[in-house]
Design a protein around this motif. Structure first.
Motif, mmCIF file in Angstrom:
data_model
loop_
_atom_site.group_PDB
_atom_site.id
_atom_site.type_symbol
_atom_site.label_atom_id
_atom_site.label_comp_id
_atom_site.label_asym_id
_atom_site.label_seq_id
_atom_site.Cartn_x
_atom_site.Cartn_y
_atom_site.Cartn_z
ATOM 1 N N PRO A 297 19.995 40.939 37.065
ATOM 2 C CA PRO A 297 19.142 41.053 38.248
ATOM 3 C C PRO A 297 17.944 41.954 37.993
ATOM 4 O O PRO A 297 17.962 42.802 37.104
ATOM 5 N N ARG A 298 16.937 41.745 38.798
ATOM 6 C CA ARG A 298 15.752 42.589 38.712
ATOM 7 C C ARG A 298 15.852 43.707 39.734
ATOM 8 O O ARG A 298 16.376 43.524 40.830
ATOM 9 N N PHE A 299 15.352 44.886 39.357
ATOM 10 C CA PHE A 299 15.349 46.048 40.238
ATOM 11 C C PHE A 299 13.911 46.473 40.508
ATOM 12 O O PHE A 299 12.989 46.108 39.755
ATOM 13 N N PRO A 300 13.677 47.252 41.576
ATOM 14 C CA PRO A 300 12.305 47.675 41.914
ATOM 15 C C PRO A 300 11.813 48.805 41.016
ATOM 16 O O PRO A 300 11.598 49.929 41.461
ATOM 17 N N SER B 288 10.866 45.290 35.522
ATOM 18 C CA SER B 288 9.864 44.221 35.482
ATOM 19 C C SER B 288 9.509 43.856 34.044
ATOM 20 O O SER B 288 9.376 42.677 33.703
ATOM 21 N N ILE B 289 9.380 44.874 33.199
ATOM 22 C CA ILE B 289 9.079 44.614 31.782
ATOM 23 C C ILE B 289 10.244 43.875 31.122
ATOM 24 O O ILE B 289 10.040 42.915 30.368
ATOM 25 N N SER B 290 11.462 44.316 31.413
ATOM 26 C CA SER B 290 12.639 43.655 30.842
ATOM 27 C C SER B 290 12.724 42.201 31.274
ATOM 28 O O SER B 290 13.052 41.320 30.472
ATOM 29 N N SER B 291 12.429 41.942 32.551
ATOM 30 C CA SER B 291 12.488 40.576 33.063
ATOM 31 C C SER B 291 11.438 39.693 32.412
ATOM 32 O O SER B 291 11.637 38.486 32.273
ATOM 33 N N PHE B 292 10.318 40.299 32.015
ATOM 34 C CA PHE B 292 9.261 39.537 31.349
ATOM 35 C C PHE B 292 9.584 39.296 29.875
ATOM 36 O O PHE B 292 9.432 38.180 29.356
ATOM 37 N N PRO C 21 11.646 35.802 37.382
ATOM 38 C CA PRO C 21 11.687 37.180 37.885
ATOM 39 C C PRO C 21 10.303 37.814 37.890
ATOM 40 O O PRO C 21 9.574 37.754 36.898
ATOM 41 N N GLY C 22 9.940 38.383 39.030
ATOM 42 C CA GLY C 22 8.655 39.057 39.138
ATOM 43 C C GLY C 22 7.564 38.194 39.713
ATOM 44 O O GLY C 22 6.504 38.685 40.052
#
Length: 421
Positions: free
Chosen positions: A130-133, A138-142, A336-337
């Motif tokens: 999951p993505r967190f705020p 955000s970098i990891s999701s990218f 994500p993002g």
């Protein structure tokens, strides 16, 4: 000759069979010499999907493990042994591979002659990563889908696995699909999640929960009771108001960073190492990115080769069998993002969530709802305070190199004691 209960252990990302060596040792101690002499426990630690091969995706990993299971049963039959009972335990990525593999086995009528008994996962990202705020998230999701090949795309739910573009994570949790139906066949389903300090697989995904009650455990007044017999395993928990006198102030980020030491073996924990951290840390990051990029490139080459082989046809046929009849919705998990334009204003008006609560997609929320409807699902939580990353500790992954990994033995003994032979 006794009937055989085959237990399959499946390791995680970048893993190898040695990561589950301690788990194998404990289950043999507890159940290997059981009083019931009519059943013999045979433990298979999957080997065909290790190290760099873990980049190749949940689906190809599941295909490999399913084939390894069939081969093991054939080998046992040559020894005059018959497998009549079957269980599987997956650690981290291995839990998702296990969910896929049992679908493959079920589709081939495997469970018509072999009784499914126990299905367990340990620190498995059941709804993906999951993505967190946070900026880091955000970098990891990218970067994750790019640096971890097919597995990364599936972890972050940006793959279009099914004919109508649904991510594999969503298909695995769909009650109308064979993976979910295979899971329902197991009378004992128990998942183990790290309540805190798992930097690899957060609680919400390993514990299949839309919220994290432990994210602010030092301040939110949560009361935790532990098992007397199983160290670090939570027996029960409840939210209670905390008096200001007992509230711990959170440690500032600078103080936390200053007190943090990298997880190095004791033999090389010299002060000189920490003095050189400003140089070593960025160097390590650069080398890690280069290595990840190289291994991802190799994985994509392997996948092109696999897709050119006849075995790919089996997977394509299953795609048609498993998923997306007319009327099935398309993907509900956007990249994500990436926010749809028509939701921008609504998102701006929402209050900012705390950093420990995830930003779940509709697809992930649906996975949580579907999986939590499984009536025999039981959840266990491990609570490891004072460790940098509890992901390896919960399964005693490498106790020879890191002695503190043995702190997870209580979790493994809980798993072994509750394993139905």
């Amino acid at each position: 000759m006794p009937d055989v209960h085959l237990l399959v252990l499946i390791h995680g990302m970048w893993g190898n069979p040695s990561h589950l060596g301690h788990a194998k040792k404990i289950i043999r101690e507890v159940k290997g010499e059981a009083e019931n002499s009519d059943i013999k426990l045979e433990v298979l630690v999957a080997e065909t999907n290790k190290d760099e091969s873990t980049y190749d995706g949940i689906d190809w990993g599941g295909e490999r493990v399913a084939e390894e299971i069939r081969q093991k049963i054939t080998d046992l039959e040559k020894e005059g042994l018959k497998v009549t009972r079957f269980s599987v335990t997956g650690y981290s990525l291995g839990g998702l591979i296990a969910r896929y593999a049992i679908g493959v086995l079920h589709q081939s009528k495997f469970f018509d002659t072999v009784q499914p008994v126990n299905f367990n996962t340990i620190a498995t990202p059941h709804i993906g990563i999951p993505r967190f705020p946070s900026t880091f998230s955000s970098i990891s999701s990218f970067l994750g889908p790019k640096l971890l090949s097919r597995s990364g795309e599936q972890f972050f739910c940006v793959d279009k696995w099914s004919p109508r573009g649904r991510p594999l994570i969503e298909v695995l949790a769909d009650p109308d699909r064979i993976f979910y139906q295979a899971l329902l066949l197991f009378p004992n389903i128990r998942i183990y999640a790290n309540a805190i300090n798992d930097l690899t697989v957060p609680y919400v995904t390993s514990g299949i929960s839309a919220e994290d009650p432990f994210g602010d455990y030092e301040k939110n007044g949560i009361k935790i009771d532990f098992h007397e017999k199983y160290k670090h395993v939570i027996k029960s928990y409840s939210d209670l108001p905390l008096s200001p006198a007992t509230t711990k102030e959170p440690q500032g980020w600078f103080e936390s960073f200053r007190n943090m030491r990298p997880p190095l073996p004791p033999s090389i924990q010299a002060e000189a190492v920490y003095t050189l951290l400003p140089i070593l840390f960025p160097t390590f990051i650069c080398l890690a990115l280069i290595r990840l990029s190289f291994q991802s490139h190799q994985s994509r080459g392997r996948l092109r080769h696999l897709e050119a082989q006849s075995t790919r046809e089996r997977l394509r046929r299953r795609l048609i069998i498993y998923d997306d009849p007319a009327g099935t919705p398309t993907s509900t998990s956007p990249i994500p993002g990436a926010d749809p334009a028509d939701e921008t204003q609504e998102k701006k008006s929402r209050p900012k969530p705390p950093p420990y609560q995830p930003l779940l997609t509709p697809g992930q929320l649906q996975c949580i709802e579907n999986l939590n409807k499984i009536p025999q699902l039981k959840k266990e939580r491990a609570f490891f305070e004072g460790v940098r990353n509890s992901h390896a500790v919960i399964v005693c992954r490498d106790p020879k190199m890191f002695k503190h990994h043995l702190e997870g033995e209580g979790v493994l003994r809980h798993w072994a004691d509750h394993f139905e032979l």
